[in-house]
Design an enzyme around this catalytic site. Sequence first.
Site, short mmCIF file in Angstrom:
data_model
loop_
_atom_site.label_atom_id
_atom_site.label_comp_id
_atom_site.label_asym_id
_atom_site.label_seq_id
_atom_site.Cartn_x
_atom_site.Cartn_y
_atom_site.Cartn_z
N GLY A 138 9.93 77.08 58.13
CA GLY A 138 11.18 76.71 58.78
C GLY A 138 12.03 77.94 59.01
O GLY A 138 11.88 78.94 58.31
N GLN A 166 19.56 82.67 60.74
CA GLN A 166 18.62 83.65 60.16
C GLN A 166 18.16 84.68 61.19
O GLN A 166 17.58 85.70 60.81
CB GLN A 166 17.41 82.94 59.56
N CYS A 170 12.87 81.37 50.50
CA CYS A 170 13.62 81.51 51.75
C CYS A 170 13.24 82.83 52.41
O CYS A 170 13.17 83.85 51.74
CB CYS A 170 15.12 81.48 51.44
N LEU A 171 13.02 82.80 53.72
CA LEU A 171 12.64 84.02 54.44
C LEU A 171 13.75 85.07 54.40
O LEU A 171 13.50 86.25 54.58
CB LEU A 171 12.28 83.70 55.89
N HIS A 219 16.75 72.32 53.49
CA HIS A 219 16.92 73.77 53.35
C HIS A 219 17.47 74.37 54.66
O HIS A 219 18.40 75.18 54.64
CB HIS A 219 15.57 74.40 52.98
N GLU A 220 16.88 73.97 55.78
CA GLU A 220 17.30 74.53 57.07
C GLU A 220 18.69 74.06 57.46
O GLU A 220 19.48 74.84 58.00
CB GLU A 220 16.28 74.19 58.17
N HIS A 260 21.29 76.14 55.87
CA HIS A 260 21.53 77.42 56.55
C HIS A 260 22.61 77.27 57.62
O HIS A 260 23.40 78.18 57.84
CB HIS A 260 20.25 77.93 57.22
ZN ZN Z 1 15.95 79.80 54.13
#
Ligand code: ZN
Length: 185
Positions: A47, A52, A89-90, A131-132, A135
């Site tokens: 995701g 991000q 998380c990226l 999670h997304e 963000h």
């Molecule tokens: Zn994340």
Amino acid sequence: MDAPYEIRRIGDPVLRQRAKEVTDVDAKLVRLAGDMVETMYAAPGVGLAAPQVGVQKRLFVYDVGEGPHTIVNPEIRETDGEWAFEEGCLSIPGLAFELVRPKQVHLVGYDLEGNEVSIEADELLARALQHELDHLDGILYIERLDPDQRKAALKIIREQKLTAADLADAEVPAPAQKSTGFSLR
Ligand code: ZN
């Protein structure tokens, strides 16, 4: 293979702001979503939310194994149950912590054709959606950890940053030694 975007990392203020509602689903937004999907696959991740990649718009992309999807202006209408899952998380690479969140969610939003979508999600998909969506509200998952876990996470992040800074310094020639105020000779 270069990703269209560089993924913003923790410490970047763009990750802490609430993203704005999307008002037009146009060609520009479709291109953005496509570039986000490519960036997500290159990472790789399941995701990716617009903040991000530095874009303050309420949309995210995801693929939990059934192909890529984009959700615009998502909202969670209902949640149910509890599920513990090791989340990463990226934007916080190299870190994962077990976190309890609702097991099921009912999410509504729009697709890239401007049609309303309604998703009943469970487990991994429900987790990715939550999670997304966080963000888009400027929330990173580590803020949802209990105080002890959060302290441990922040310590690791600080140490990683220190290491990255040390490596960067190592590539620069050492500065001339500062005068100590007296002559050695
Ligand atoms: Zn994340």
